[in-house]
Design a protein around this motif. Structure first.
Motif, PDB file in Angstrom:
ATOM      1  N   THR A 287      18.563 -49.795-105.315  1.00  0.00           N
ATOM      2  CA  THR A 287      19.662 -48.489-105.703  1.00  0.00           C
ATOM      3  C   THR A 287      18.285 -47.695-105.863  1.00  0.00           C
ATOM      4  O   THR A 287      19.370 -46.165-106.291  1.00  0.00           O
ATOM      5  CB  THR A 287      20.603 -48.782-106.193  1.00  0.00           C
TER       6      THR A 287
ATOM      7  N   CYS B 106      22.798 -54.748-109.348  1.00  0.00           N
ATOM      8  CA  CYS B 106      22.067 -54.515-107.840  1.00  0.00           C
ATOM      9  C   CYS B 106      20.568 -54.091-108.417  1.00  0.00           C
ATOM     10  O   CYS B 106      20.204 -53.771-109.400  1.00  0.00           O
ATOM     11  CB  CYS B 106      22.432 -53.348-106.942  1.00  0.00           C
TER      12      CYS B 106
ATOM     13  N   GLN C  35      27.437 -52.432-111.772  1.00  0.00           N
ATOM     14  CA  GLN C  35      28.421 -52.080-110.435  1.00  0.00           C
ATOM     15  C   GLN C  35      29.791 -51.919-111.085  1.00  0.00           C
ATOM     16  O   GLN C  35      31.038 -51.194-111.318  1.00  0.00           O
ATOM     17  CB  GLN C  35      28.452 -52.106-109.108  1.00  0.00           C
TER      18      GLN C  35
ATOM     19  N   ARG D 141      22.519 -46.223-102.194  1.00  0.00           N
ATOM     20  CA  ARG D 141      23.509 -46.733-102.135  1.00  0.00           C
ATOM     21  C   ARG D 141      22.347 -47.960-100.990  1.00  0.00           C
ATOM     22  O   ARG D 141      21.122 -47.860-100.448  1.00  0.00           O
ATOM     23  CB  ARG D 141      24.591 -46.998-100.445  1.00  0.00           C
ATOM     24  N   CYS D 142      22.595 -49.208-101.232  1.00  0.00           N
ATOM     25  CA  CYS D 142      21.665 -50.326-100.433  1.00  0.00           C
ATOM     26  C   CYS D 142      22.510 -51.259-100.033  1.00  0.00           C
ATOM     27  O   CYS D 142      24.009 -51.732 -99.483  1.00  0.00           O
ATOM     28  CB  CYS D 142      21.005 -51.148-101.499  1.00  0.00           C
TER      29      CYS D 142
ATOM     30  N   ASN E  81      20.208 -45.717-110.016  1.00  0.00           N
ATOM     31  CA  ASN E  81      21.123 -46.551-109.310  1.00  0.00           C
ATOM     32  C   ASN E  81      21.919 -45.461-108.082  1.00  0.00           C
ATOM     33  O   ASN E  81      22.875 -45.658-107.753  1.00  0.00           O
ATOM     34  CB  ASN E  81      22.336 -47.063-110.346  1.00  0.00           C
TER      35      ASN E  81
END
Length: 122
Positions: free
Chosen positions: A95, A80, A46, A102-103, A99
């Motif tokens: 994700t 993530c 990220q 949102r998680c 990716n």
């Protein structure tokens, strides 16, 4: 011998370079596929443009399989996971593919060691 002032300057330059590039660390993601179908996984930084395993590769977990995915990362980097059913990117965890989602509770900080077992359930 090098005068103390020159040694201090040299040490400061080395430390500044280490800070700019970050310290390397290793972390292992432990994942269990409890879904009845095979699952594909990617791990996403990220903090920079980096994906593990990278390229067009994915980690592949058969149903019931537990896999340890070890990677080198930058100390403090946020990573993530995105997982999805093989052949069905609409069924995902974390994700998801690319990716894109949102998680909550799907990211870890690179500090070495390994994650708790991440269980991908139906």
């Amino acid at each position: 011998m090098m005068p103390i002032a020159k040694r201090l300057v040299a040490a400061a330059v080395v430390l500044a370079g280490m800070h700019a590039t970050g310290f390397a660390s290793d972390v292992t993601f432990v994942m269990r596929n409890s879904h009845p179908n095979a699952v594909e996984v990617e791990l996403y930084s990220q903090d920079r443009e980096h994906v593990w395993p990278g390229g067009s590769e994915v980690y592949y977990l058969d149903d019931g399989e537990t896999k340890e995915m070890s990677l080198s990362c930058e100390e403090g980097e946020k990573i993530c996971y995105g997982a999805w059913v093989a052949g069905d990117q609409g069924t995902f965890w974390g994700t998801g593919p690319d990716n894109a989602q949102r998680c909550t509770d799907c990211c870890y900080t690179c500090v070495g060691g390994e994650t708790e077992e991440i269980n991908l359930v139906e």
